[in-house]
Design a protein around this motif. Sequence first.
Motif, short mmCIF file in Angstrom:
data_model
loop_
_atom_site.label_atom_id
_atom_site.label_comp_id
_atom_site.label_asym_id
_atom_site.label_seq_id
_atom_site.Cartn_x
_atom_site.Cartn_y
_atom_site.Cartn_z
N THR A 73 0.87 -1.19 0.00
CA THR A 73 0.00 0.00 0.00
C THR A 73 0.89 1.23 0.00
O THR A 73 1.83 1.31 0.80
CB THR A 73 -0.91 0.02 1.25
OG1 THR A 73 -1.69 -1.17 1.27
CG2 THR A 73 -1.84 1.21 1.21
N ILE A 81 -2.41 3.62 -3.63
CA ILE A 81 -2.36 2.44 -4.47
C ILE A 81 -2.33 1.23 -3.54
O ILE A 81 -1.52 1.18 -2.62
CB ILE A 81 -1.11 2.43 -5.37
CG1 ILE A 81 -1.10 3.66 -6.27
CG2 ILE A 81 -1.04 1.13 -6.18
CD1 ILE A 81 0.24 3.89 -6.96
N ARG A 83 -1.85 -2.82 -3.82
CA ARG A 83 -1.59 -4.04 -4.59
C ARG A 83 -2.07 -5.22 -3.77
O ARG A 83 -1.78 -5.30 -2.57
CB ARG A 83 -0.10 -4.21 -4.88
CG ARG A 83 0.40 -3.39 -6.04
CD ARG A 83 1.84 -3.74 -6.37
NE ARG A 83 2.42 -4.51 -5.28
CZ ARG A 83 3.47 -5.30 -5.37
NH1 ARG A 83 4.09 -5.45 -6.49
NH2 ARG A 83 3.95 -5.95 -4.32
N TRP A 84 -2.80 -6.15 -4.39
CA TRP A 84 -3.41 -7.24 -3.64
C TRP A 84 -3.45 -8.53 -4.45
O TRP A 84 -3.28 -8.51 -5.67
CB TRP A 84 -4.82 -6.86 -3.20
CG TRP A 84 -5.66 -6.22 -4.26
CD1 TRP A 84 -5.90 -4.87 -4.43
CD2 TRP A 84 -6.40 -6.85 -5.32
NE1 TRP A 84 -6.72 -4.66 -5.52
CE2 TRP A 84 -7.05 -5.85 -6.08
CE3 TRP A 84 -6.56 -8.18 -5.70
CZ2 TRP A 84 -7.84 -6.13 -7.19
CZ3 TRP A 84 -7.36 -8.47 -6.81
CH2 TRP A 84 -7.99 -7.44 -7.53
N ARG A 95 -4.22 -11.48 -9.09
CA ARG A 95 -3.54 -10.31 -8.54
C ARG A 95 -4.12 -9.07 -9.17
O ARG A 95 -4.54 -9.07 -10.32
CB ARG A 95 -2.04 -10.38 -8.83
CG ARG A 95 -1.38 -11.52 -8.06
CD ARG A 95 0.08 -11.57 -8.30
NE ARG A 95 0.70 -10.46 -7.58
CZ ARG A 95 1.88 -9.96 -7.90
NH1 ARG A 95 2.55 -10.42 -8.93
NH2 ARG A 95 2.39 -8.97 -7.19
N VAL A 97 -4.80 -4.41 -8.47
CA VAL A 97 -4.45 -3.13 -7.86
C VAL A 97 -5.70 -2.26 -7.78
O VAL A 97 -6.57 -2.34 -8.65
CB VAL A 97 -3.33 -2.43 -8.68
CG1 VAL A 97 -3.79 -2.08 -10.08
CG2 VAL A 97 -2.81 -1.21 -7.96
N ASN A 98 -5.80 -1.50 -6.71
CA ASN A 98 -6.85 -0.48 -6.59
C ASN A 98 -6.18 0.89 -6.56
O ASN A 98 -5.21 1.08 -5.83
CB ASN A 98 -7.65 -0.65 -5.29
CG ASN A 98 -8.75 -1.66 -5.43
OD1 ASN A 98 -8.65 -2.58 -6.23
ND2 ASN A 98 -9.79 -1.51 -4.64
N SER A 114 -7.14 -5.84 -12.55
CA SER A 114 -6.47 -7.10 -12.22
C SER A 114 -5.84 -7.71 -13.46
O SER A 114 -6.19 -7.37 -14.59
CB SER A 114 -7.45 -8.09 -11.61
OG SER A 114 -8.33 -8.58 -12.59
#
Length: 125
Positions: A73, A81, A83-84, A95, A97-98, A114
């Motif tokens: 984060t 941002i 990332r997850w 995988r 990202v927001n 994603s």
Amino acid sequence: MQTNETAEIVHRFNRAFLDHEPAILKDLIAPNCVMESIQPAPNGTRYEGYDACLAFWEALAADPVTYFDVEDTIAMGDRAIIRWRFNFGDGGSVRGVNLMHVRDGRIVEALGYSKSPGQSAPLPE
């Protein structure tokens, strides 16, 4: 100071999903929030307004089978941002990202993207 506030809001947002605690989300969403989900690809679905965003996120946070791993984060001013990795519960995952925007202590925008499988390409030699 804005970066610290943004980081705290995004940390609380992540906790809602990591701890499966949808109630955390109620005070984090702005009335005019806009959220774009990753499905269906390639354009996702757009949700507008507090009720629509809250309903989507509450259902996701409450799901006892699926779960998120937050990989990183980053907060910068009023933007963040995340990332997850989203785990489906059956061993599969994706995988993504927001891209978050926080204003006046509330999330006003959350755009989710994603990785998705594409056509097979030859591996570099």
